[in-house]
Design a protein around this motif. Sequence first.
Motif, PDB file in Angstrom:
ATOM      1  N   SER A   1       4.012  -7.312 -21.132  1.00 48.20           N
ATOM      2  CA  SER A   1       2.950  -6.628 -20.552  1.00 48.20           C
ATOM      3  C   SER A   1       2.752  -6.637 -19.079  1.00 48.20           C
ATOM      4  CB  SER A   1       1.760  -7.598 -21.272  1.00 48.20           C
ATOM      5  OG  SER A   1       2.087  -8.898 -20.847  1.00 48.20           O
ATOM      6  N   ARG A   2       1.745  -6.526 -18.465  1.00 50.74           N
ATOM      7  CA  ARG A   2       1.564  -6.489 -17.206  1.00 50.74           C
ATOM      8  C   ARG A   2       0.866  -7.398 -16.732  1.00 50.74           C
ATOM      9  NH1 ARG A   2      -0.250   0.026 -16.880  1.00 50.74           N
ATOM     10  NH2 ARG A   2      -2.006  -1.031 -18.089  1.00 50.74           N
ATOM     11  N   ALA A   3       1.170  -7.953 -15.387  1.00 48.00           N
ATOM     12  CA  ALA A   3       0.787  -8.950 -14.410  1.00 48.00           C
ATOM     13  C   ALA A   3      -0.760  -8.693 -14.211  1.00 48.00           C
ATOM     14  CB  ALA A   3       1.116  -8.971 -12.827  1.00 48.00           C
ATOM     15  N   VAL A   4      -1.632  -9.707 -14.601  1.00 47.68           N
ATOM     16  CA  VAL A   4      -2.997  -9.899 -14.205  1.00 47.68           C
ATOM     17  C   VAL A   4      -3.581  -9.091 -15.768  1.00 47.68           C
ATOM     18  CG1 VAL A   4      -5.069  -9.835 -12.822  1.00 47.68           C
ATOM     19  CG2 VAL A   4      -2.789  -9.727 -11.827  1.00 47.68           C
ATOM     20  N   ALA A   5      -3.118  -8.536 -16.529  1.00 53.15           N
ATOM     21  CA  ALA A   5      -3.753  -7.998 -17.735  1.00 53.15           C
ATOM     22  C   ALA A   5      -4.257  -8.961 -18.809  1.00 53.15           C
ATOM     23  CB  ALA A   5      -2.731  -6.962 -18.341  1.00 53.15           C
ATOM     24  N   TYR A   6      -5.296  -8.449 -19.292  1.00 47.92           N
ATOM     25  CA  TYR A   6      -5.963  -9.513 -20.237  1.00 47.92           C
ATOM     26  C   TYR A   6      -5.900  -8.806 -21.496  1.00 47.92           C
ATOM     27  CZ  TYR A   6      -9.539 -11.977 -22.772  1.00 47.92           C
ATOM     28  OH  TYR A   6     -10.301 -12.852 -23.772  1.00 47.92           O
ATOM     29  N   HIS A   7      -5.531  -9.419 -22.776  1.00 51.46           N
ATOM     30  CA  HIS A   7      -4.978  -8.876 -23.851  1.00 51.46           C
ATOM     31  C   HIS A   7      -5.841  -9.833 -25.025  1.00 51.46           C
ATOM     32  CE1 HIS A   7      -2.571  -5.678 -22.587  1.00 51.46           C
ATOM     33  NE2 HIS A   7      -2.073  -6.337 -21.841  1.00 51.46           N
ATOM     34  N   GLY A   8      -6.474 -10.661 -24.718  1.00 52.49           N
ATOM     35  CA  GLY A   8      -7.484 -11.637 -25.585  1.00 52.49           C
ATOM     36  C   GLY A   8      -7.052 -13.068 -25.672  1.00 52.49           C
ATOM     37  N   SER A   9      -7.975 -13.799 -26.233  1.00 45.71           N
ATOM     38  CA  SER A   9      -7.879 -15.255 -26.045  1.00 45.71           C
ATOM     39  C   SER A   9      -7.282 -15.958 -27.220  1.00 45.71           C
ATOM     40  CB  SER A   9      -9.592 -15.836 -25.844  1.00 45.71           C
ATOM     41  OG  SER A   9     -10.378 -15.294 -26.838  1.00 45.71           O
ATOM     42  N   SER A  10      -7.145 -15.570 -28.419  1.00 50.31           N
ATOM     43  CA  SER A  10      -6.498 -16.272 -29.404  1.00 50.31           C
ATOM     44  C   SER A  10      -4.809 -16.376 -28.879  1.00 50.31           C
ATOM     45  CB  SER A  10      -6.442 -15.287 -30.628  1.00 50.31           C
ATOM     46  OG  SER A  10      -5.938 -14.053 -30.713  1.00 50.31           O
ATOM     47  N   MET A  11      -4.267 -17.309 -29.582  1.00 49.34           N
ATOM     48  CA  MET A  11      -2.972 -17.843 -29.367  1.00 49.34           C
ATOM     49  C   MET A  11      -1.994 -16.735 -28.854  1.00 49.34           C
ATOM     50  SD  MET A  11      -3.520 -20.952 -28.286  1.00 49.34           S
ATOM     51  CE  MET A  11      -2.047 -22.060 -28.184  1.00 49.34           C
ATOM     52  N   GLY A  12      -1.641 -15.949 -29.841  1.00 49.87           N
ATOM     53  CA  GLY A  12      -0.869 -14.793 -29.591  1.00 49.87           C
ATOM     54  C   GLY A  12      -1.167 -13.814 -28.557  1.00 49.87           C
ATOM     55  N   ALA A  13      -2.402 -13.384 -28.658  1.00 52.15           N
ATOM     56  CA  ALA A  13      -3.191 -12.355 -27.691  1.00 52.15           C
ATOM     57  C   ALA A  13      -2.973 -12.956 -26.122  1.00 52.15           C
ATOM     58  CB  ALA A  13      -4.444 -11.915 -27.846  1.00 52.15           C
ATOM     59  N   LEU A  14      -3.221 -14.480 -26.195  1.00 51.32           N
ATOM     60  CA  LEU A  14      -3.345 -15.173 -24.925  1.00 51.32           C
ATOM     61  C   LEU A  14      -1.958 -14.981 -24.223  1.00 51.32           C
ATOM     62  CD1 LEU A  14      -4.801 -16.596 -22.761  1.00 51.32           C
ATOM     63  CD2 LEU A  14      -4.592 -18.737 -24.021  1.00 51.32           C
ATOM     64  N   SER A  15      -0.827 -15.241 -25.097  1.00 51.78           N
ATOM     65  CA  SER A  15       0.572 -15.388 -24.813  1.00 51.78           C
ATOM     66  C   SER A  15       0.840 -13.930 -24.155  1.00 51.78           C
ATOM     67  CB  SER A  15       1.473 -15.419 -26.055  1.00 51.78           C
ATOM     68  OG  SER A  15       1.250 -16.813 -26.466  1.00 51.78           O
ATOM     69  N   ILE A  16       0.308 -12.746 -24.530  1.00 49.05           N
ATOM     70  CA  ILE A  16       0.667 -11.564 -23.873  1.00 49.05           C
ATOM     71  C   ILE A  16      -0.189 -11.328 -22.750  1.00 49.05           C
ATOM     72  CG2 ILE A  16       0.351  -9.172 -24.601  1.00 49.05           C
ATOM     73  CD1 ILE A  16       0.679  -9.795 -27.501  1.00 49.05           C
ATOM     74  N   THR A  17      -1.367 -11.997 -22.592  1.00 44.91           N
ATOM     75  CA  THR A  17      -2.128 -11.849 -21.391  1.00 44.91           C
ATOM     76  C   THR A  17      -1.148 -12.375 -20.248  1.00 44.91           C
ATOM     77  OG1 THR A  17      -4.141 -12.015 -22.618  1.00 44.91           O
ATOM     78  CG2 THR A  17      -4.055 -12.909 -20.142  1.00 44.91           C
ATOM     79  N   GLY A  18      -1.597 -11.580 -18.992  1.00 49.51           N
ATOM     80  CA  GLY A  18      -0.926 -11.885 -18.048  1.00 49.51           C
ATOM     81  C   GLY A  18      -1.542 -12.688 -16.711  1.00 49.51           C
ATOM     82  N   ILE A  19      -2.319 -13.568 -17.166  1.00 50.16           N
ATOM     83  CA  ILE A  19      -3.370 -14.121 -16.223  1.00 50.16           C
ATOM     84  C   ILE A  19      -3.167 -15.653 -16.414  1.00 50.16           C
ATOM     85  CG2 ILE A  19      -5.784 -14.565 -15.276  1.00 50.16           C
ATOM     86  CD1 ILE A  19      -6.518 -12.095 -16.903  1.00 50.16           C
ATOM     87  N   PRO A  20      -2.246 -16.332 -15.658  1.00 52.81           N
ATOM     88  CA  PRO A  20      -1.541 -17.860 -15.767  1.00 52.81           C
ATOM     89  C   PRO A  20      -2.926 -18.841 -15.718  1.00 52.81           C
ATOM     90  CG  PRO A  20      -0.256 -16.788 -14.046  1.00 52.81           C
ATOM     91  CD  PRO A  20      -1.397 -15.643 -14.446  1.00 52.81           C
TER      92      PRO A  20
ATOM     93  N   ASP B   1      -4.216 -24.318 -19.893  1.00 52.66           N
ATOM     94  CA  ASP B   1      -4.829 -25.408 -20.633  1.00 52.66           C
ATOM     95  C   ASP B   1      -4.483 -25.559 -22.190  1.00 52.66           C
ATOM     96  OD1 ASP B   1      -6.280 -26.511 -18.762  1.00 52.66           O
ATOM     97  OD2 ASP B   1      -8.264 -25.732 -19.327  1.00 52.66           O
ATOM     98  N   PHE B   2      -3.522 -24.339 -22.524  1.00 54.96           N
ATOM     99  CA  PHE B   2      -3.430 -24.190 -23.857  1.00 54.96           C
ATOM    100  C   PHE B   2      -1.752 -23.921 -24.014  1.00 54.96           C
ATOM    101  CE2 PHE B   2      -7.274 -21.956 -22.789  1.00 54.96           C
ATOM    102  CZ  PHE B   2      -7.974 -22.750 -23.504  1.00 54.96           C
ATOM    103  N   GLU B   3      -0.949 -24.310 -23.163  1.00 62.20           N
ATOM    104  CA  GLU B   3       0.426 -24.191 -23.258  1.00 62.20           C
ATOM    105  C   GLU B   3       1.017 -25.454 -23.898  1.00 62.20           C
ATOM    106  OE1 GLU B   3       1.280 -23.765 -18.922  1.00 62.20           O
ATOM    107  OE2 GLU B   3       1.583 -21.472 -19.309  1.00 62.20           O
ATOM    108  N   PRO B   4       2.052 -25.105 -24.720  1.00 68.09           N
ATOM    109  CA  PRO B   4       2.995 -24.180 -24.735  1.00 68.09           C
ATOM    110  C   PRO B   4       2.312 -22.928 -25.892  1.00 68.09           C
ATOM    111  CG  PRO B   4       3.668 -25.727 -26.131  1.00 68.09           C
ATOM    112  CD  PRO B   4       2.701 -26.422 -25.303  1.00 68.09           C
ATOM    113  N   LEU B   5       2.458 -21.823 -25.424  1.00 69.08           N
ATOM    114  CA  LEU B   5       1.940 -20.666 -26.127  1.00 69.08           C
ATOM    115  C   LEU B   5       2.898 -20.047 -27.271  1.00 69.08           C
ATOM    116  CD1 LEU B   5      -0.376 -18.917 -23.408  1.00 69.08           C
ATOM    117  CD2 LEU B   5      -1.190 -20.292 -25.402  1.00 69.08           C
ATOM    118  N   VAL B   6       2.604 -19.029 -27.530  1.00 69.13           N
ATOM    119  CA  VAL B   6       3.894 -18.356 -28.607  1.00 69.13           C
ATOM    120  C   VAL B   6       4.794 -17.760 -27.636  1.00 69.13           C
ATOM    121  CG1 VAL B   6       4.312 -16.160 -29.976  1.00 69.13           C
ATOM    122  CG2 VAL B   6       1.915 -17.514 -30.142  1.00 69.13           C
TER     123      VAL B   6
END
Length: 460
Positions: free
Chosen positions: A149-168, A173-178
């Motif tokens: 996925s792309r830097a700074v992109a937001y794809h969601g807040s559930s654990m899998g979608a958050l893993s794809i999200t590009g906003i460190p 707070d939720f790491e380790p992620l998928v």
Amino acid sequence: MTDRQPDDVDALSATARDHLWMHFTRLSAYRDAPVPVITRGDGCYVWDSTGRRYLDGLSALFVVQAGHGRQELAEAAAKQASELAYFPIWSYAHPKAIELAGRLASMAPGDLNRVFFTTGGSEAVESAWKLARSYFKRVGKPLKTKVISRAVAYHGSSMGALSITGIPPFKQDFEPLVPSTARVPNTNYYRRPDESMTPEQFGVWAADRIAEMIEFEGPDTVAAVYLEPVQNAGGCFPPPPGYFQRVREICDRYDVLLVSDEVICAFGRLGEYFGADRYGYQPDIITVAKGLTSGYVPLGAMIASERLAEPFLTGTNWFAHGITYGGHPVGSAVALANLDILEREQLNKHVRDNSPVFRSYLERLLDLPIVGDVRGDGYFFGIEMVKDKATKATFDAEESERLLRGFLSSALFEAGLYCRADDRGDPVIQLAPPLTATETQFAEIEQILRGVLTEAWNRL
């Protein structure tokens, strides 16, 4: 005006402060301040519990395409609830989910014929990732599990979608992620690495970083690339000319699925039912939510190509995934009524015709020293703020804190405009009014922004 008495208003706000855990909100912000309570909406406007009116410059949350107060949508919900309030689509079906799936399949580009319903965007994004992994296992490529996925992109807040999200900062707070996700540059032309690049050259450069990442991770391990037609987080990054066509070529070369995350961009936001149509590319999966029902009832969907469904059509194969409220009868009925409104009132055409007018009002703000860039498409724009237009110098963390949370967010709301002042990338103001908005609302937005941004610059 509201018919609530002042004591009732205070009680509502106090109860919200004490018991309502608001999303993405610093709870400390309301320790000594009242919680704004929005009580009703009509068209492009909402009212709070004190009777004050605000222009909804964000469609609530990029959601209310058809505008607030649509009786037709409320009546569709009530009618369906009285007939069949709920039944799952787990091995069964009901008429509204069937009708909506058929309608979406007929609207979606190419062979995107299979509609898997969810209740929101994060679930749609996760469903797409699960389908990608499950599909590749069934076609003999079990190592293809990773997502780019792309830097700074937001794809969601559930654990899998958050893993794809590009906003460190959203993830820490939720790491380790998928595991098994990677980031590539986004399409912020204003911040391009080489000022001499044309838009076309920048598009090739940005797309080629995806190929580079696939090679780095290993082509036999990458399952999908997730891209929004116009990236939201960071402040509305449209694709450069030819970008998506080159990405499609790269995905085909490496047998990687192209997921078009259109949770924001679908259903008229860019003047088409799908952003993929707006920019002329063919995804393997489209994820949608938000504008599908104009927010009147929660509903989302993953729309997948027929090719991805084929391994699941024979024998004992099945997609071992489901969501209790996916394809909810009431949500499906409201979505159908909402699509009727979009079609009958020609809101896609309305957006296409009026987007240049909206842009022109926002570009008037470029005469302000704090406004560095205006970008976007359709009814979806971002204004990037800078402290030096000549050098494009942005604000440091402390300055951004004072500018956005210390002043802009509350000042814009006090001036009668609900929008988003955001610094998930560089500091921006995001605007996405209901698709029914006209020049009257554009002029009001420009006037309010001009006053508040002038004051913000004077405070720096």
